[in-house]
Design an enzyme around this catalytic site. Structure first.
Site, PDB file in Angstrom:
ATOM      1  N   ALA A   1       0.736  -1.304  -0.113  1.00 42.22           N
ATOM      2  CA  ALA A   1       0.095  -0.053   0.062  1.00 42.22           C
ATOM      3  C   ALA A   1       0.909   1.167   0.190  1.00 42.22           C
ATOM      4  CB  ALA A   1      -0.867   0.114   1.227  1.00 42.22           C
TER       5      ALA A   1
ATOM      6  N   VAL B   1       2.238 -11.196   2.270  1.00 41.07           N
ATOM      7  CA  VAL B   1       1.503 -12.359   1.481  1.00 41.07           C
ATOM      8  C   VAL B   1       0.809 -11.456   0.573  1.00 41.07           C
ATOM      9  CG1 VAL B   1       1.398 -14.229   2.864  1.00 41.07           C
ATOM     10  CG2 VAL B   1      -0.159 -12.365   3.288  1.00 41.07           C
TER      11      VAL B   1
ATOM     12  N   LYS C   1      -1.755 -14.737 -15.022  1.00 39.09           N
ATOM     13  CA  LYS C   1      -3.011 -15.484 -14.182  1.00 39.09           C
ATOM     14  C   LYS C   1      -4.277 -15.175 -15.101  1.00 39.09           C
ATOM     15  CE  LYS C   1      -6.026 -14.664 -10.342  1.00 39.09           C
ATOM     16  NZ  LYS C   1      -6.308 -13.668  -9.057  1.00 39.09           N
TER      17      LYS C   1
HETATM   18  C1  LIG Z   1      -3.650 -13.985   4.322  1.00 38.90           C
HETATM   19  C2  LIG Z   1      -3.744 -13.093   3.379  1.00 38.90           C
HETATM   20  C3  LIG Z   1      -3.600 -13.311   1.969  1.00 38.90           C
HETATM   21  C4  LIG Z   1      -3.483 -12.224   1.110  1.00 38.90           C
HETATM   22  N1  LIG Z   1      -3.604 -12.481  -0.255  1.00 38.90           N
HETATM   23  C5  LIG Z   1      -3.561 -11.528  -1.117  1.00 38.90           C
HETATM   24  C6  LIG Z   1      -3.798 -11.661  -2.651  1.00 38.90           C
HETATM   25  O1  LIG Z   1      -3.510 -12.811  -3.117  1.00 38.90           O
HETATM   26  N2  LIG Z   1      -3.879 -10.640  -3.519  1.00 38.90           N
HETATM   27  C7  LIG Z   1      -4.049  -9.244  -2.794  1.00 38.90           C
HETATM   28  O2  LIG Z   1      -4.384  -8.267  -3.815  1.00 38.90           O
HETATM   29  N3  LIG Z   1      -4.015  -9.254  -1.611  1.00 38.90           N
HETATM   30  C8  LIG Z   1      -3.919 -10.136  -0.791  1.00 38.90           C
HETATM   31  N4  LIG Z   1      -3.655  -9.768   0.504  1.00 38.90           N
HETATM   32  C9  LIG Z   1      -3.704  -8.543   1.162  1.00 38.90           C
HETATM   33  C10 LIG Z   1      -2.113  -7.698   0.913  1.00 38.90           C
HETATM   34  O3  LIG Z   1      -1.320  -8.716   1.454  1.00 38.90           O
HETATM   35  C11 LIG Z   1      -2.234  -6.386   1.425  1.00 38.90           C
HETATM   36  O4  LIG Z   1      -3.029  -5.936   0.932  1.00 38.90           O
HETATM   37  C12 LIG Z   1      -0.801  -5.781   0.802  1.00 38.90           C
HETATM   38  O5  LIG Z   1       0.148  -6.458   1.332  1.00 38.90           O
HETATM   39  C13 LIG Z   1      -1.097  -4.446   1.834  1.00 38.90           C
HETATM   40  O6  LIG Z   1      -0.467  -4.315   2.782  1.00 38.90           O
HETATM   41  P1  LIG Z   1      -0.208  -2.983   3.523  1.00 38.90           P
HETATM   42  O7  LIG Z   1       0.725  -2.278   2.647  1.00 38.90           O
HETATM   43  O8  LIG Z   1      -1.541  -2.246   3.645  1.00 38.90           O
HETATM   44  O9  LIG Z   1       0.274  -3.368   5.215  1.00 38.90           O
HETATM   45  P2  LIG Z   1       1.483  -3.951   5.522  1.00 38.90           P
HETATM   46  O10 LIG Z   1       2.246  -5.037   4.529  1.00 38.90           O
HETATM   47  O11 LIG Z   1       1.405  -4.656   6.985  1.00 38.90           O
HETATM   48  O12 LIG Z   1       2.637  -2.742   5.640  1.00 38.90           O
HETATM   49  C14 LIG Z   1       2.556  -1.954   6.759  1.00 38.90           C
HETATM   50  C15 LIG Z   1       3.864  -1.138   6.944  1.00 38.90           C
HETATM   51  O13 LIG Z   1       3.477  -0.110   7.990  1.00 38.90           O
HETATM   52  C16 LIG Z   1       4.733  -0.067   8.614  1.00 38.90           C
HETATM   53  N5  LIG Z   1       4.354   0.368   9.935  1.00 38.90           N
HETATM   54  C17 LIG Z   1       3.494   0.152  10.892  1.00 38.90           C
HETATM   55  N6  LIG Z   1       3.489   0.505  12.025  1.00 38.90           N
HETATM   56  C18 LIG Z   1       4.587   1.348  11.923  1.00 38.90           C
HETATM   57  C19 LIG Z   1       5.087   2.306  12.812  1.00 38.90           C
HETATM   58  N7  LIG Z   1       4.856   2.428  14.119  1.00 38.90           N
HETATM   59  N8  LIG Z   1       6.006   3.047  12.590  1.00 38.90           N
HETATM   60  C20 LIG Z   1       6.666   3.037  11.092  1.00 38.90           C
HETATM   61  N9  LIG Z   1       6.246   2.052  10.482  1.00 38.90           N
HETATM   62  C21 LIG Z   1       5.319   1.278  10.710  1.00 38.90           C
HETATM   63  C22 LIG Z   1       5.396  -1.323   8.578  1.00 38.90           C
HETATM   64  O14 LIG Z   1       6.956  -1.264   8.961  1.00 38.90           O
HETATM   65  C23 LIG Z   1       5.067  -1.522   6.913  1.00 38.90           C
HETATM   66  O15 LIG Z   1       5.949  -1.063   6.148  1.00 38.90           O
HETATM   67  C24 LIG Z   1      -3.600 -10.795   1.626  1.00 38.90           C
HETATM   68  C25 LIG Z   1      -3.656 -10.421   2.828  1.00 38.90           C
HETATM   69  C26 LIG Z   1      -3.631 -11.494   3.927  1.00 38.90           C
HETATM   70  C27 LIG Z   1      -3.533 -11.064   5.303  1.00 38.90           C
END
Ligand SMILES: Cc1cc2nc3c(=O)[nH]c(=O)nc-3n(C[C@H](O)[C@H](O)[C@H](O)COP(=O)(O)OP(=O)(O)OC[C@H]3O[C@@H](n4cnc5c(N)ncnc54)[C@H](O)[C@@H]3O)c2cc1C
Length: 516
Positions: free
Chosen positions: A24, A56, A87
């Protein structure tokens, strides 16, 4: 806030601070620098190596290609560096009933005949005694079944133009790839843990963030990409959460990579299990696996045993548990903070929609990017659009659970008997009564997706559109046979998925460069 340069000059760039460097965070940064540029915004991203990312999220939707293209990512380069494969859809096993199989394709079922949609004519033919498999009329499904792949044709007269494709990719590497893209375009990355956020008691806006190092980072607009932690939108701004777990009760996933299987399928496989389902995602260098389940119906030990007993090859790491709840923030844009990614909501990964939701949030943020003056209308419009996106996906996911004939366990019985959202009841009734699919402009999914899942899960229309009967049934059947033959012949000439991937050789560095 940003200073105004006067009536004729552009404003100073808005200072955007992104919290988090997962998919994200880096997609947001890439979208802002790639689509708005440095005159409109300066971007700083803070991420903590110690906290890390979810990592993941390996299956995507075709829309990601539009995003990559818009910001200038080259497909082969991106695929090489993320060990991606192609895919064509998702194969569902044991969902309608144990033993059932269907593919949700990225492509159309046939073409209209006599002005009526193809699936209507297919149903009419079946009711008239010409029974056949709907999947034989879909080019994407025919290719997927034979493990074939090539890029779709641009010539819309050809059946080879009737499909689309997405990627399976290593999500951690995709985030890393975008990081390089962003840093080359001026995004400043700060490694460090955020320990507090200062929020104005007057405006409710986030003013600055404090890092563990003592540094304070101020900004105009904050994008919360902190994952399930929801550091700003949840913990500081208390934006309301709408819980959808009564419709989507799965709340755990156990994930584990395994050795690459010899069959390199161009599709994701999802197999229904007693208390959830298992995914299998083939990448160039390994297979991603996971068991998504409801902790109300199964404990983690048993869920792990089921996962490990159903791998195609040896596991490459220890299984990892992830916890979540289905739902979303009602106002993911609150004051000067926009939540993107897991901080804004989560719907289980059955239809690979999370990265798509990130993409949409970034595109809407770009479209509604705030200028010099604060306009609360922008936030309302953003939240309205995201509400449409989340609700449509929610209904589509619930459909997979609700429309089942399984009798083997409580999860499936309960899902069948539950009351579903009125919007979904309406869609199912429309289809059952007349084969009609509700069409809409914004949000997922398009009619072929609904058709494949409705029929795949066992719901067949009892009647069709009157227009379908305007063409004599023999003519309809002859056109159908012809199409089936054309698809079978053309697919037979397609290269294999493995050979299409061989052209995208992995990065130099050999097997030691391959991450697990
Ligand atoms: C089981 C599972 C399977 C999935 N499979 C798919 C799929 O097949 N296809 C798909 O489109 N999506 C899938 N997803 C979703 C996908 O993994 C997420 O949407 C995507 O990785 C985005 O994650 P994110 O960036 O929101 O959060 P995260 O990857 O958790 O990143 C969070 C970030 O915030 C930072 N952070 C948090 N707190 C702090 C702090 N206090 N100080 C500084 N930095 C901080 C962390 O270091 C990290 O860099 C899946 C999710 C899950 C749980």
């Amino acid at each position: 806030m940003t200073t105004d340069a006067g009536p004729s000059g552009p404003p100073d760039p808005l200072q955007v601070v992104i919290v988090g460097g997962g998919t994200a965070g880096w997609m947001t940064a890439a979208g802002l620098v790639g689509l708005l540029g440095p005159k409109l915004c300066s971007v700083r991203l803070i991420e903590s190596d110690e906290i890390g990312i979810v990592g993941v999220g390996e299956a995507t939707l075709p829309q990601l290609r539009d995003f990559n293209r818009a910001i200038g990512v080259v497909e082969t380069d991106m695929m090489r560096k993320t060990f991606a494969s192609f895919k064509l859809g998702i194969e569902f096993r044991d969902w309608g009933y144990i033993g059932s199989r269907y593919i949700h394709p990225f492509g159309a079922f046939g073409r209209p005949i006599g002005g009526a949609a193809f699936h209507q004519q297919w149903r009419r033919a079946a009711l008239a005694g010409h029974d056949s498999d709907l999947n034989d009329y879909c080019y994407a499904i025919a290719a997927a079944r034979l493990d074939r792949f090539e890029h779709p044709s641009d010539d819309i007269r050809q059946v080879e133009s009737t499909y689309d494709y997405a990627y399976h990719l290593d999500a951690s590497l995709y985030a890393k790839y975008l990081r390089g893209f962003c840093e080359r375009r001026g995004v400043v990355r700060t490694e460090g843990k955020i320990v507090s956020a200062s929020v104005s008691s007057e405006s409710g806006n986030v003013e600055s963030l404090k890092l563990e190092s003592g540094e304070e980072v101020a900004g105009d607009l904050f994008v919360d990409c902190s994952g399930f932690r929801a550091l700003l939108i949840g913990s500081r701004l208390n934006s309301d959460w709408e819980d959808w777990s009564h419709w989507l009760p799965c709340d755990r996933a156990i994930a584990v990579p395994s050795e690459r299987s010899t069959d390199l399928h161009p599709y994701t496989r999802v197999t229904a299990r007693e208390a959830g389902w298992q995914w299998r995602i083939p990448l160039q260098h390994r297979t991603g696996n996971g068991h998504v389940f409801s902790s109300a119906f199964m404990d983690e030990g048993r869920a792990t045993d089921i996962l490990l007993a159903n791998l195609d090859g040896p596991a490459l790491a220890e299984p990892r548990t992830l916890r979540f709840q289905a739902g979303r923030r009602i106002r993911s844009w609150t004051n000067n903070c926009v939540a993107v990614g897991l901080s804004s909501g989560f719907l289980e990964p059955l239809e690979s929609t999370s990265i798509y939701l990130i993409q949409r949030a970034v595109e809407y943020l770009v479209r509604l990017f705030p200028g010099r003056a604060t306009d609360p209308g922008l936030a309302s419009e953003f939240n309205r659009l995201m509400d449409v996106e989340y609700s449509r996906i929610r209904d589509f996911l619930i459909l997979h659970y609700h429309l089942n004939q399984r009798t083997d366990s409580d999860l499936w019985r309960q899902s069948r008997e539950m009351t579903v959202p009125a919007s979904l009841t309406h869609k199912m009734a429309l289809f059952q009564n007349s084969g009609h699919i509700e069409q809409y402009r914004d949000g997922l999914f398009s009619p072929p997706s609904w058709i494949s899942v409705l029929i795949g899960q066992g719901l067949l229309p009892v009647d069709t559109h009157p227009l379908a009967t305007a063409t004599p049934i023999d003519e309809v059947w002859s056109q159908m046979l012809n199409l089936r033959e054309v698809i079978a012949k053309r697919v037979d000439l397609m290269p294999s998925h493995a050979s299409a991937l061989a052209e995208i050789a992995p990065e130099p560095g050999g097997a030691s460069a391959i991450p697990r």
